[in-house]
Write an enzyme that holds these catalytic residues in place. Sequence first.
Site, mmCIF file in Angstrom:
data_model
loop_
_atom_site.group_PDB
_atom_site.id
_atom_site.type_symbol
_atom_site.label_atom_id
_atom_site.label_comp_id
_atom_site.label_asym_id
_atom_site.label_seq_id
_atom_site.Cartn_x
_atom_site.Cartn_y
_atom_site.Cartn_z
ATOM 1 N N SER A 9 0.843 -1.196 0.000
ATOM 2 C CA SER A 9 0.000 0.000 0.000
ATOM 3 C C SER A 9 0.877 1.244 0.000
ATOM 4 O O SER A 9 1.684 1.448 0.910
ATOM 5 C CB SER A 9 -0.891 0.008 1.241
ATOM 6 O OG SER A 9 -1.448 1.306 1.393
ATOM 7 N N HIS A 34 -0.973 -1.409 -4.271
ATOM 8 C CA HIS A 34 -2.272 -1.150 -3.642
ATOM 9 C C HIS A 34 -2.440 0.351 -3.435
ATOM 10 O O HIS A 34 -1.637 0.986 -2.749
ATOM 11 C CB HIS A 34 -2.338 -1.891 -2.306
ATOM 12 C CG HIS A 34 -3.683 -1.879 -1.652
ATOM 13 N ND1 HIS A 34 -4.690 -2.763 -2.003
ATOM 14 C CD2 HIS A 34 -4.188 -1.110 -0.663
ATOM 15 C CE1 HIS A 34 -5.755 -2.529 -1.243
ATOM 16 N NE2 HIS A 34 -5.473 -1.523 -0.425
ATOM 17 N N ASP A 36 -4.813 3.177 -1.972
ATOM 18 C CA ASP A 36 -5.935 3.426 -1.070
ATOM 19 C C ASP A 36 -6.543 4.789 -1.353
ATOM 20 O O ASP A 36 -5.923 5.825 -1.104
ATOM 21 C CB ASP A 36 -5.447 3.368 0.385
ATOM 22 C CG ASP A 36 -5.212 1.941 0.839
ATOM 23 O OD1 ASP A 36 -6.140 1.116 0.684
ATOM 24 O OD2 ASP A 36 -4.114 1.639 1.340
ATOM 25 N N MET A 38 -9.371 7.424 -0.499
ATOM 26 C CA MET A 38 -10.273 7.776 0.610
ATOM 27 C C MET A 38 -10.866 9.160 0.390
ATOM 28 O O MET A 38 -10.196 10.051 -0.147
ATOM 29 C CB MET A 38 -9.487 7.762 1.921
ATOM 30 C CG MET A 38 -8.765 6.445 2.179
ATOM 31 S SD MET A 38 -7.968 6.445 3.779
ATOM 32 C CE MET A 38 -7.118 4.862 3.736
ATOM 33 N N HIS A 67 -8.169 0.407 -4.330
ATOM 34 C CA HIS A 67 -9.148 0.163 -3.264
ATOM 35 C C HIS A 67 -9.919 1.452 -3.013
ATOM 36 O O HIS A 67 -9.397 2.385 -2.410
ATOM 37 C CB HIS A 67 -8.359 -0.299 -2.018
ATOM 38 C CG HIS A 67 -9.212 -0.556 -0.819
ATOM 39 N ND1 HIS A 67 -8.670 -0.734 0.435
ATOM 40 C CD2 HIS A 67 -10.562 -0.674 -0.674
ATOM 41 C CE1 HIS A 67 -9.652 -0.944 1.297
ATOM 42 N NE2 HIS A 67 -10.802 -0.909 0.658
ATOM 43 N N MET A 69 -12.386 3.630 -1.223
ATOM 44 C CA MET A 69 -13.138 3.833 0.027
ATOM 45 C C MET A 69 -13.842 5.171 -0.111
ATOM 46 O O MET A 69 -13.547 6.142 0.591
ATOM 47 C CB MET A 69 -12.169 3.819 1.218
ATOM 48 C CG MET A 69 -11.645 2.417 1.508
ATOM 49 S SD MET A 69 -10.160 2.422 2.533
ATOM 50 C CE MET A 69 -8.908 2.599 1.257
ATOM 51 N N MET A 138 -11.076 -6.754 5.005
ATOM 52 C CA MET A 138 -10.421 -5.725 5.825
ATOM 53 C C MET A 138 -10.130 -6.300 7.204
ATOM 54 O O MET A 138 -11.026 -6.797 7.878
ATOM 55 C CB MET A 138 -11.322 -4.497 5.986
ATOM 56 C CG MET A 138 -11.551 -3.670 4.734
ATOM 57 S SD MET A 138 -10.052 -3.125 3.899
ATOM 58 C CE MET A 138 -9.205 -2.196 5.186
ATOM 59 N N ASP A 176 -6.243 -7.005 4.105
ATOM 60 C CA ASP A 176 -5.737 -5.629 4.134
ATOM 61 C C ASP A 176 -5.881 -5.036 5.527
ATOM 62 O O ASP A 176 -6.991 -4.869 6.029
ATOM 63 C CB ASP A 176 -6.562 -4.807 3.120
ATOM 64 C CG ASP A 176 -6.092 -3.372 2.999
ATOM 65 O OD1 ASP A 176 -5.061 -3.011 3.589
ATOM 66 O OD2 ASP A 176 -6.780 -2.606 2.282
#
Length: 219
Positions: A9, A34, A36, A38, A67, A69, A138, A176
Amino acid sequence: MKKIQISPSILSADFSQLGAEIKRLEAGGADMIHVDVMDGHFVPNLTIGPPVIKALKKNCSIKFDVHLMISPVHKYIEAYSDAGADIITIHPEATENLQASISKIKELKKKVGISLNPETKVDVINDYLNQVDLILIMSVNPGFGGQKFMPEVLDKIKELKKIQKEQNIDFDIEIDGGINFENSKIAIEAGANILVSGTTIFKSNNGDIKRNIDLLKSK
Ligand code: DX5
Ligand code: ZN
């Protein structure tokens, strides 16, 4: 058993030199990157958007495991696909119509991932398991790197392995959050074949990425 893959990540990378950090991960043997994403709404933190992903992707050939979110996620799927995501993972709680969002990712010819928060049960996605490429379990509440691993989520991985067998279906199982050299072994034993890791990859052993990737795989 599937080959174990590591998806570092970049949340724990040096953001002032993300391009170079990705090169270091590629050279260190990462299987994918990865990312992330957000939004400060679905999760309390804010990270990066499509233009940054697009710029990073231009300079490398490694797969981007994105990913998301963010909520509502549906209207942003295409932008992340265009930016260069190879795997697009969404949370069922973040879309009004999970089937429509899965179909959209497929239309864009990207791999479909569905992520389950620690408190989200496998039942929520039972009807979709035959359409997905990956389930992301998660093992922390999403939002921040560096949190403590929640071992209780491993039961969901075992449940998914059982379903795969019974229904003769296949998808990757990624885990993760809080993965380190101690718990990587139990995650793999439970059935995870892709490990996400930020803190352990970037901070352990003075940031020796190759060593940390090798150690996570070998445990
Ligand atoms: C949490 C993120 C994770 C996390 C992993 O919301 O989805 O990818 O950053 O980082 P570590 O390995 O530090 O828990
Ligand atoms: Zn993540």
